[in-house]
Motif scaffolding. Sequence first.
Motif, mmCIF file in Angstrom:
data_model
loop_
_atom_site.group_PDB
_atom_site.id
_atom_site.type_symbol
_atom_site.label_atom_id
_atom_site.label_comp_id
_atom_site.label_asym_id
_atom_site.label_seq_id
_atom_site.Cartn_x
_atom_site.Cartn_y
_atom_site.Cartn_z
ATOM 1 N N THR A 1 0.822 -1.205 0.000
ATOM 2 C CA THR A 1 0.000 0.000 0.000
ATOM 3 C C THR A 1 0.862 1.264 0.000
ATOM 4 O O THR A 1 0.602 2.223 -0.754
ATOM 5 N N ALA A 2 1.901 1.288 0.845
ATOM 6 C CA ALA A 2 2.776 2.464 0.898
ATOM 7 C C ALA A 2 3.503 2.659 -0.428
ATOM 8 O O ALA A 2 3.679 3.799 -0.885
ATOM 9 N N ARG A 3 3.897 1.571 -1.064
ATOM 10 C CA ARG A 3 4.568 1.677 -2.369
ATOM 11 C C ARG A 3 3.595 2.210 -3.418
ATOM 12 O O ARG A 3 3.965 3.011 -4.288
ATOM 13 N N ALA A 4 2.338 1.776 -3.358
ATOM 14 C CA ALA A 4 1.339 2.235 -4.327
ATOM 15 C C ALA A 4 1.025 3.719 -4.174
ATOM 16 O O ALA A 4 0.624 4.376 -5.141
ATOM 17 N N LYS A 5 1.241 4.260 -2.978
ATOM 18 C CA LYS A 5 1.001 5.684 -2.759
ATOM 19 C C LYS A 5 2.146 6.561 -3.239
ATOM 20 O O LYS A 5 2.087 7.783 -3.092
ATOM 21 N N GLY A 6 3.195 5.944 -3.771
ATOM 22 C CA GLY A 6 4.289 6.711 -4.358
ATOM 23 C C GLY A 6 5.462 6.975 -3.446
ATOM 24 O O GLY A 6 6.345 7.764 -3.796
ATOM 25 N N MET A 7 5.512 6.353 -2.295
ATOM 26 C CA MET A 7 6.644 6.558 -1.393
ATOM 27 C C MET A 7 7.903 5.965 -2.018
ATOM 28 O O MET A 7 7.858 4.880 -2.615
ATOM 29 N N SER A 8 9.040 6.655 -1.878
ATOM 30 C CA SER A 8 10.288 6.150 -2.449
ATOM 31 C C SER A 8 10.679 4.839 -1.785
ATOM 32 O O SER A 8 10.369 4.596 -0.608
ATOM 33 N N GLU A 9 11.390 4.001 -2.523
ATOM 34 C CA GLU A 9 11.711 2.653 -2.037
ATOM 35 C C GLU A 9 12.571 2.700 -0.782
ATOM 36 O O GLU A 9 12.350 1.949 0.174
#
Length: 327
Positions: free
Chosen positions: A228-236
Amino acid sequence: MLGFVYRRLLYMIPTVVLVSVVTFLIIQLPPGDYLDTLAAELSDSGGLDEGTKEALRVRYGLGEPFFVQYWKWISGIVFHGDFGMSFEKNLPVGDLIWDRLGWTFAISLLTLLFIWAVALPIGIYSAVKKYSFGDYAATFFGFIGLAVPNFLLALVMMYVAFKYFGQSVGGLVSPEFIGEPWTTEKFVDLLKHIWMPIFVVGTSGAAALIRIMRANLLDEIYRPYVVTARAKGMSEFQLLMRYPVRVALNPFISTIGWILPTLVSGEIIVAVVMNLPTTGPMLLRALLVQDMYLAGSLILIVSLLTVLGTLISDLLLAWIDPRIRYQ
């Protein structure tokens, strides 16, 4: 949380007392006492005559019942800060312990920093780059670190340092600096020697934590909250360090429970092999000759640090991991 801390501090008192009683009893379980061991060591030169042995037994209170000896020792610690006399050294135990505790703490804390500095980045890399060449290399060297005994690694490194680099081995400084006041040259010589015990003692611990960090992180990086956090655009990188790594840090925090007692007991065999001025060889010698006040005091400190270390690690776990709460 405060109630939890108060309860744990109260539990510490009977725990430490019970451990001290059992320790004092175990030290006295082998047949004989310190004077019998001393007489056996002096047998080639005639040993101790019975009159001298009896006088020394009265002086040290070795002929008294177990609980009398224990109460004399533990009451001296509690009410006067007196750990008793070392039979073998004929010196106060407190003086002997404090002389070596400084080096023991320094080496152990530096070893802990080395373990964390190595295990944390390598463990993260192994989990993120699963089944890559770097992961396989880290796994291979991790298994080597776990399989090779520390004392054997110490012997190999001492041989290589002496044979190929001409470095004096054994101890923390070269022979010409022993007993000399601290200077820049002595400090530089210390840096040339101290890295070796840190590396030797820290190898197995780092290898174990690498595997633990890798396994825990692999359990977390595929969880729904990470997706979910990755889908929101947070950097890796930000995602990795903010969520799964924070959760996977629990084993690092929990190691404080056994790191603190290690500060005193240390790697005894490694310390003996490398001739380190730490408390480990002193504890081994005290147990061998049944120097009960010295051995009992060291084990009592180890027990106290174990309880304190467990409490500190529990509190830090509750602080770093919101899923853990002590009510």
